[in-house]
Every structure is written in structure tokens, then in C-alpha cells.
Design a protein around this motif. Structure first.
Motif, PDB file in Angstrom:
ATOM      1  N   GLU A 139       0.763  -1.285  -0.297  1.00  0.00           N
ATOM      2  CA  GLU A 139      -0.425   0.060  -0.142  1.00  0.00           C
ATOM      3  C   GLU A 139       1.216   1.437  -0.324  1.00  0.00           C
ATOM      4  O   GLU A 139       0.534   2.036  -0.979  1.00  0.00           O
ATOM      5  CB  GLU A 139      -0.785   0.037   0.976  1.00  0.00           C
ATOM      6  CG  GLU A 139      -1.902   1.115   1.356  1.00  0.00           C
ATOM      7  CD  GLU A 139      -2.656   1.089   2.552  1.00  0.00           C
ATOM      8  OE1 GLU A 139      -4.002   1.655   2.481  1.00  0.00           O
ATOM      9  OE2 GLU A 139      -2.818   0.044   3.175  1.00  0.00           O
ATOM     10  N   ARG A 142       2.184   1.273  -3.906  1.00  0.00           N
ATOM     11  CA  ARG A 142       1.433   1.769  -4.738  1.00  0.00           C
ATOM     12  C   ARG A 142       1.264   3.472  -4.558  1.00  0.00           C
ATOM     13  O   ARG A 142       1.436   4.368  -5.226  1.00  0.00           O
ATOM     14  CB  ARG A 142       0.141   0.883  -4.902  1.00  0.00           C
ATOM     15  CG  ARG A 142      -0.503   1.667  -5.789  1.00  0.00           C
ATOM     16  CD  ARG A 142      -2.143   0.240  -5.385  1.00  0.00           C
ATOM     17  NE  ARG A 142      -2.642   0.768  -6.445  1.00  0.00           N
ATOM     18  CZ  ARG A 142      -4.026   1.744  -6.519  1.00  0.00           C
ATOM     19  NH1 ARG A 142      -4.059   2.517  -5.151  1.00  0.00           N
ATOM     20  NH2 ARG A 142      -4.402   2.254  -7.860  1.00  0.00           N
ATOM     21  N   ARG A 167       3.923   0.869 -12.195  1.00  0.00           N
ATOM     22  CA  ARG A 167       4.641   0.391 -11.103  1.00  0.00           C
ATOM     23  C   ARG A 167       3.014   0.653  -9.874  1.00  0.00           C
ATOM     24  O   ARG A 167       2.819  -0.832  -9.302  1.00  0.00           O
ATOM     25  CB  ARG A 167       5.371   1.237 -10.188  1.00  0.00           C
ATOM     26  CG  ARG A 167       5.806   0.980  -8.976  1.00  0.00           C
ATOM     27  CD  ARG A 167       7.361   1.615  -8.864  1.00  0.00           C
ATOM     28  NE  ARG A 167       7.152   1.709  -7.362  1.00  0.00           N
ATOM     29  CZ  ARG A 167       7.631   2.810  -6.837  1.00  0.00           C
ATOM     30  NH1 ARG A 167       7.305   3.863  -7.021  1.00  0.00           N
ATOM     31  NH2 ARG A 167       7.389   2.165  -5.649  1.00  0.00           N
ATOM     32  N   ALA A 168       2.273   1.324 -10.520  1.00  0.00           N
ATOM     33  CA  ALA A 168       0.787   0.941  -9.313  1.00  0.00           C
ATOM     34  C   ALA A 168       0.290   0.506  -9.925  1.00  0.00           C
ATOM     35  O   ALA A 168      -0.287  -0.250  -9.018  1.00  0.00           O
ATOM     36  CB  ALA A 168       0.448   2.925  -9.375  1.00  0.00           C
ATOM     37  N   LEU A 171       1.493  -2.878  -8.133  1.00  0.00           N
ATOM     38  CA  LEU A 171       1.533  -2.751  -6.660  1.00  0.00           C
ATOM     39  C   LEU A 171       0.001  -3.471  -6.395  1.00  0.00           C
ATOM     40  O   LEU A 171       0.170  -3.005  -4.887  1.00  0.00           O
ATOM     41  CB  LEU A 171       1.857  -1.718  -5.675  1.00  0.00           C
ATOM     42  CG  LEU A 171       3.635  -1.930  -6.196  1.00  0.00           C
ATOM     43  CD1 LEU A 171       3.683  -0.650  -5.819  1.00  0.00           C
ATOM     44  CD2 LEU A 171       4.137  -2.383  -5.141  1.00  0.00           C
ATOM     45  N   ASP A 172      -1.296  -2.836  -6.861  1.00  0.00           N
ATOM     46  CA  ASP A 172      -2.705  -3.212  -6.433  1.00  0.00           C
ATOM     47  C   ASP A 172      -3.235  -4.301  -6.215  1.00  0.00           C
ATOM     48  O   ASP A 172      -3.911  -4.558  -6.706  1.00  0.00           O
ATOM     49  CB  ASP A 172      -3.051  -2.070  -7.798  1.00  0.00           C
ATOM     50  CG  ASP A 172      -4.597  -2.203  -6.928  1.00  0.00           C
ATOM     51  OD1 ASP A 172      -5.136  -2.383  -6.065  1.00  0.00           O
ATOM     52  OD2 ASP A 172      -5.414  -1.886  -8.138  1.00  0.00           O
TER      53      ASP A 172
END
Length: 298
Positions: A139, A142, A167-168, A171-172
Motif C-alpha cells: 500500500e 503504491r 508500477r502502481a 502494486l495494486d
């Protein structure tokens, strides 16, 4: 260095640990598990975990018992890891004395996590690898990626914005839950209890997120390639072609193309997740009905 010689004998050490406790619910040890980079060789992994344990644990006054585990014959061949058992009491030349409650502080645990990431990254750098690890939660990572993407958008750095957006997306996902030793053994034998089923579900969702992120990364590379081609073509027709190119970029025309692609990919992924969730609900309901039927038969 000031501990008795018997601390170097694993059996003697833990027998003494048990003998030092008088309550039946006493904490005998603390276990730390670390994932060892598969990119390092055996000697480098040994050096990494030994140096980390020395600075983080032994220098604080603990005795550290290290067990290195190689990947099993089945499963992930990168699964090199170490189990570290730590004593909870102070020790002098005579043996164990008082318990050190400071070693249980959350801040100390966070320091250990950060120190491990720093040591692992330093070892990877020495070995010539670009890969890095991050001790922070998914978290937190992200949130950082989204913030960096926003900053890049505001300054017009479309390449960095793309990198941080992908990248976000990657990471979700949920962190993989920990399994107890018993549940892990059942998983390895193919027996699906509730905890194992949840583990598989979270892992499958993480793999799906990874696949979506890879597709987005491929689209981003293709888009950047198209932008580069347009830039080269703009060199030939007229001296002011570059001005037109950058004017379009500044207005968001180029970015809008990719944004639409990303939105479509997210919609597809969201739809697939909704379908998968419905299937899981139906499967759980079927399991519940079978359990009820079995209960009636019994």
C-alpha cells in the motif's frame, strides 16, 4: 562474545532457554524469516544473512540460531530463505538473566525490516544486479508510485508518468497471507483447508495483477516507440514540425491515447475480477451445500 561456550551447541542452547523459563506460557524465542535473493550465489547469501544477524541481533545481546533453507524439489525454485531463532533474555558468562522487553517494540521490528532491505540491496548491487527489494507495505509503495506519477504529469514528463502508473498497477494487490506450519504441510500434500484456499485465491489474484501490469508495460513501450517515430518524422517536413509535436504533447493528445488504452485494460481486468468473484461465491455456496448434505447423512 561474553556468552558461555555452550551457546554454540544448538541442543544445549535451547535446553538452557527452556530451563530459564518458569511459566508454562513463556515466550521461548522469536523467529525471523527472511527471503534470500535467488540472484546471489550460496556464499553471498550466507554472508548477507550472517552480517545482518550480527549487526541487528547479536550486537544487541541476542543469540541468533540461523537455518538456511534451499528451495524444495517442487514449487518455486527461487525460494531461498532463512529462519532465525532469537533468544529473548539477556545473557552473561553464567547464562541467561532477565528478559529484554525492548526487543519486542514495534519500532525495533521496523528497524530490522528496513535494515534487511538495505543489506539485501547492497548485496545485490555488489553482485552486479539491478533488482532491488522494498521493506515497505504494498500500500505504501503504491501510494508513492501514484504520487510520483502525479508529479511527473504536472511537469510534463510523460515517460516517468507511464513508468510510475504501470508500477502502481503492479502494486495494486493483496499481500500473500502467512500460513502456519500445519497449513503449509497440508498445502504441500494437496489438502485444501480454508487457510490454504485463501492463500491460493490471493496468489491467483496477485498473478493476474502481474499479467495486467506486464500487458500495460508492453503497451507503454509500444506507445513510446510510436511517439519516437512521430518525433523522427517531424524532423523532415518543416522546421516548425517539432513545435507542433510538442504542442500536441503539452495539450495531452499523446497521453490521451495511452490513457484510453489503460482505461480499457483496467475495465477488462475489473470485469474479469467480478466474474471470478461470482465464481468463488458460487463455489463456496456449493461447498456449503455439500457440507450440509454430508452433515445430514452423518
Amino acid at each position: 562474545a561474553h556468552a558461555p561456550d555452550w551457546v554454540h551447541d544448538r541442543a544445549a542452547l535451547w535446553n538452557r532457554v527452556e530451563a530459564a523459563e518458569t511459566r508454562k506460557n513463556s515466550q521461548l524465542a522469536r523467529e525471523i524469516r527472511v527471503a534470500l535473493p535467488a540472484e546471489l550465489d550460496h556464499a553471498e547469501r550466507v554472508e548477507l544473512v550472517r552480517d545482518f544477524c550480527q549487526r541487528s541481533f547479536v550486537d544487541r545481546g541476542m543469540v541468533a540460531d540461523i537455518a538456511l533453507h534451499a528451495p524444495g524439489l517442487t514449487g518455486d525454485e527461487r525460494n531461498h530463505h532463512a529462519h532465525v531463532l532469537l533468544t529473548t533474555r539477556e545473557i552473561d558468562a553464567e547464562g541467561f538473566t532477565t528478559k529484554n522487553r525492548d526487543w519486542n517494540a514495534v519500532a525495533v521490528l521496523e528497524d530490522w525490516r528496513e535494515a534487511w532491505a538495505q543489506d539485501a540491496n547492497a548485496a545485490l548491487e555488489r553482485a552486479g544486479h539491478a533488482l532491488r527489494v522494498d521493506h515497505r507495505t504494498l500500500e505504501a509503495q503504491r501510494a508513492e508510485a501514484l504520487e510520483l506519477a502525479q508529479e511527473a504529469r504536472e511537469r510534463g514528463d510523460e515517460v516517468e508518468e507511464l513508468v510510475q502508473t504501470v508500477r502502481a498497477v503492479e502494486l495494486d494487490r493483496e499481500p500473500l497471507p502467512q500460513l502456519s506450519i500445519g497449513a503449509w504441510q497440508l498445502k504441500e500434500r494437496g489438502i485444501e483447508v480454508a487457510a490454504v484456499r485463501v492463500w491460493h485465491e490471493v496468489r491467483e489474484r496477485a498473478l493476474e495483477v502481474g499479467r495486467v501490469a506486464q500487458e500495460l508495460a508492453g503497451q507503454a513501450r509500444d506507445w513510446l516507440g510510436r511517439v519516437a517515430e512521430r518525433a523522427l518524422e517531424a524532423l523532415e517536413p518543416a522546421p516548425d514540425a517539432w513545435g507542433e509535436f510538442f504542442a500536441e504533447a503539452a495539450q495531452g493528445g499523446l497521453r490521451d491515447d495511452l490513457s484510453r488504452d489503460l482505461d480499457r485494460e483496467r475495465q477488462v481486468a475489473d470485469q474479469a475480477e467480478r466474474v471470478r468473484q461470482l465464481e468463488l461465491v458460487k463455489e463456496r455456496e456449493a461447498h456449503a451445500r455439500r457440507d450440509d448434505e454430508l452433515g445430514h447423512e452423518l
